[in-house]
Design an enzyme around this catalytic site. Sequence first.
Site, PDB file in Angstrom:
ATOM      1  N   PRO A 300       0.816  -1.210   0.000  1.00 28.26           N
ATOM      2  CA  PRO A 300       0.000   0.000   0.000  1.00 28.26           C
ATOM      3  C   PRO A 300       0.853   1.265   0.000  1.00 28.26           C
ATOM      4  O   PRO A 300       1.976   1.269   0.519  1.00 28.26           O
ATOM      5  CB  PRO A 300      -0.769  -0.105   1.322  1.00 28.26           C
ATOM      6  CG  PRO A 300       0.138  -0.899   2.211  1.00 28.26           C
ATOM      7  CD  PRO A 300       0.858  -1.870   1.311  1.00 28.26           C
ATOM      8  N   ARG A 302      -1.092   4.888  -0.589  1.00 27.44           N
ATOM      9  CA  ARG A 302      -2.018   5.924  -0.161  1.00 27.44           C
ATOM     10  C   ARG A 302      -2.515   5.725   1.277  1.00 27.44           C
ATOM     11  O   ARG A 302      -2.507   6.655   2.071  1.00 27.44           O
ATOM     12  CB  ARG A 302      -3.210   5.933  -1.121  1.00 27.44           C
ATOM     13  CG  ARG A 302      -4.141   7.103  -0.914  1.00 27.44           C
ATOM     14  CD  ARG A 302      -5.429   6.942  -1.760  1.00 27.44           C
ATOM     15  NE  ARG A 302      -5.203   6.457  -3.092  1.00 27.44           N
ATOM     16  CZ  ARG A 302      -5.168   7.217  -4.190  1.00 27.44           C
ATOM     17  NH1 ARG A 302      -5.352   8.517  -4.101  1.00 27.44           N
ATOM     18  NH2 ARG A 302      -4.971   6.679  -5.375  1.00 27.44           N
ATOM     19  N   CYS A 371      -2.914  29.593 -14.447  1.00 23.91           N
ATOM     20  CA  CYS A 371      -3.645  30.152 -15.575  1.00 23.91           C
ATOM     21  C   CYS A 371      -4.485  29.069 -16.223  1.00 23.91           C
ATOM     22  O   CYS A 371      -4.202  28.586 -17.321  1.00 23.91           O
ATOM     23  CB  CYS A 371      -2.677  30.751 -16.574  1.00 23.91           C
ATOM     24  SG  CYS A 371      -1.721  32.056 -15.814  1.00 23.91           S
TER      25      CYS A 371
HETATM   26  N1  LLP Z   1       1.718  -1.176  -6.221  1.00 23.19           N
HETATM   27  C1  LLP Z   1       1.714  -0.828  -7.503  1.00 23.19           C
HETATM   28  C2  LLP Z   1       2.313  -1.696  -8.503  1.00 23.19           C
HETATM   29  C3  LLP Z   1       1.123   0.388  -7.885  1.00 23.19           C
HETATM   30  O1  LLP Z   1       1.108   0.721  -9.163  1.00 23.19           O
HETATM   31  C4  LLP Z   1       0.565   1.235  -6.907  1.00 23.19           C
HETATM   32  C5  LLP Z   1      -0.041   2.513  -7.284  1.00 23.19           C
HETATM   33  C6  LLP Z   1       0.617   0.819  -5.562  1.00 23.19           C
HETATM   34  C7  LLP Z   1       1.194  -0.394  -5.262  1.00 23.19           C
HETATM   35  C8  LLP Z   1       0.074   1.657  -4.449  1.00 23.19           C
HETATM   36  O2  LLP Z   1      -1.272   1.885  -4.574  1.00 23.19           O
HETATM   37  P1  LLP Z   1      -2.059   2.658  -3.413  1.00 23.19           P
HETATM   38  O3  LLP Z   1      -2.012   1.795  -2.186  1.00 23.19           O
HETATM   39  O4  LLP Z   1      -1.372   3.941  -3.190  1.00 23.19           O
HETATM   40  O5  LLP Z   1      -3.426   2.818  -3.945  1.00 23.19           O
HETATM   41  N2  LLP Z   1      -1.655   9.176  -8.809  1.00 23.19           N
HETATM   42  C9  LLP Z   1      -2.867   8.453  -8.496  1.00 23.19           C
HETATM   43  C10 LLP Z   1      -2.580   7.092  -7.928  1.00 23.19           C
HETATM   44  C11 LLP Z   1      -1.787   6.203  -8.843  1.00 23.19           C
HETATM   45  C12 LLP Z   1      -1.502   4.873  -8.229  1.00 23.19           C
HETATM   46  C13 LLP Z   1      -0.491   4.154  -9.021  1.00 23.19           C
HETATM   47  N3  LLP Z   1      -0.099   2.899  -8.488  1.00 23.19           N
HETATM   48  C14 LLP Z   1      -3.722   9.276  -7.538  1.00 23.19           C
HETATM   49  O6  LLP Z   1      -3.301  10.355  -7.144  1.00 23.19           O
HETATM   50  O7  LLP Z   1      -4.811   8.863  -7.184  1.00 23.19           O
END
Ligand code: LLP
Length: 451
Positions: A300, A302, A371
């Site tokens: 994880p 986020r 902008c």
């Molecule tokens: N593992 C892999 C292979 C991933 O691609 C990602 C996120 C994670 C783990 C972690 O995922 P999380 O637990 O954070 O959901 N910029 C976007 C989020 C892109 C996530 C990309 N991959 C946003 O701001 O919502």
Amino acid sequence: VKIPDEAVPLPPFTKLEYGVPFEDLNERFVVSDDTARSLARTYGTPLYVLSEAHFRHRIRRYQAAFKACWPKSTLTYASKANSTLAVLAIAYDEGCLIDVASEGELRAALAAGVPAHFCHLHGNFKKADELRFAIDAGVDQIMVDSFEELACLRQLNRPLPSLMLRLAPGVRPQTNSKISTGQDDTKFGFNIADGSAARAVEECAAHGMPLRGFHAHVGSQLLDPDAQRQAGSLLARFAIDMLHRGIEVQEINVGGGLGVRYLANDAPMEVEAYCQLVVGAVQDALAGTPLMNSTLTQEPGRTLIAECGVTLYTVGPVKTVPTDTGTRTYATVDGGLSDNPRPALYGGVYDVRKIGSAAGAKDFTIAGRHCETDRLFSDVSLPSDLKSGDLLQVLCTGAYNSSMASNYNRFLRPATVLLREDGTDVLVQSRETYDQMFAREINPFKPHASI
Ligand code: LLP
């Protein structure tokens, strides 16, 4: 890679006790009015503020929840969510491995003092130089994403670290389509449905490549984790299929993705229930097979860091304008798209609060300085006396803000301050300077002076 000269080791974090200090660590981190004013005075705005206690607590809670359902478990922090060096150092200190999705993220981990053998290299197009750098640095695992990458790894002609095959399990999570990755129609990984995944396994076996296991990450900000349960089950069933073909793996990695509370009413699953759900799905599929001895990994990003951070802004012009149906009041803040692109990219919504006294309530549209006709945060209810010079805090900006910041309109990227458990603060990323911004540029027409 060297730790930057100015890095001063933080004194050890000693006093973390559950349920105590200055607020409930299970709630979203909120800066108190006094602290917000003092931080804004000292460091200026926009300012990212992170709570060390919250971050450590969220990691520990996830680790405990995961271990309770699967003792041989590993928690990896997905550093793309926030790769500020201090954040990486804390994650490592708490026993996390680090998921890095590029050479840059790997170098950040190394610069933060994380040994390479605590890092897992991801990425859907890793360049040969990047793979060579990672292998020579000694990364623990490479998550392989394509047949081209398998070929490239063989051509590097060096002993390889453990390889995990990233699989596309063919599930479609309920989340923004831009952060949904588990479906068949994806650039990521080897498709299970069309046989690519099985062919990749055979290729590893044929070439004696050190295949350790299978990985999938189906999407992010999952408020309905059913896709994650399905993915766990599909990964496990695939591992059993491969076992029947004589290939036994040691690890299954079900990715990250658990959602967070951007708004007070958002209700992601509690991490304990989430772990039970995902691990349960894997367990059901693996029961009675030797694969029950596998290591299970989650990565994880986020959910570990988003709720641990806020952004402080200063309010600028406040203006009320006529609309087709009445009026709209814009309150401008001294940041926006360049420090938080999520509203523009994904329609991200946030909880915005005024620092200080509150009188009445009125709907505001919070706009940034860029902008663009950017409505940073639409229809936010704030005290009606909101005026230029007031401070606002935006909750839940610890993930995918600092790491996605840009220089659009040549705005300087904000500083990050870490609030320690004893209430002291420490600057962990300074505000960018104009010299730093221009340092990369070569103007062949007229040498530029330092400004
Ligand atoms: N593992 C892999 C292979 C991933 O691609 C990602 C996120 C994670 C783990 C972690 O995922 P999380 O637990 O954070 O959901 N910029 C976007 C989020 C892109 C996530 C990309 N991959 C946003 O701001 O919502």
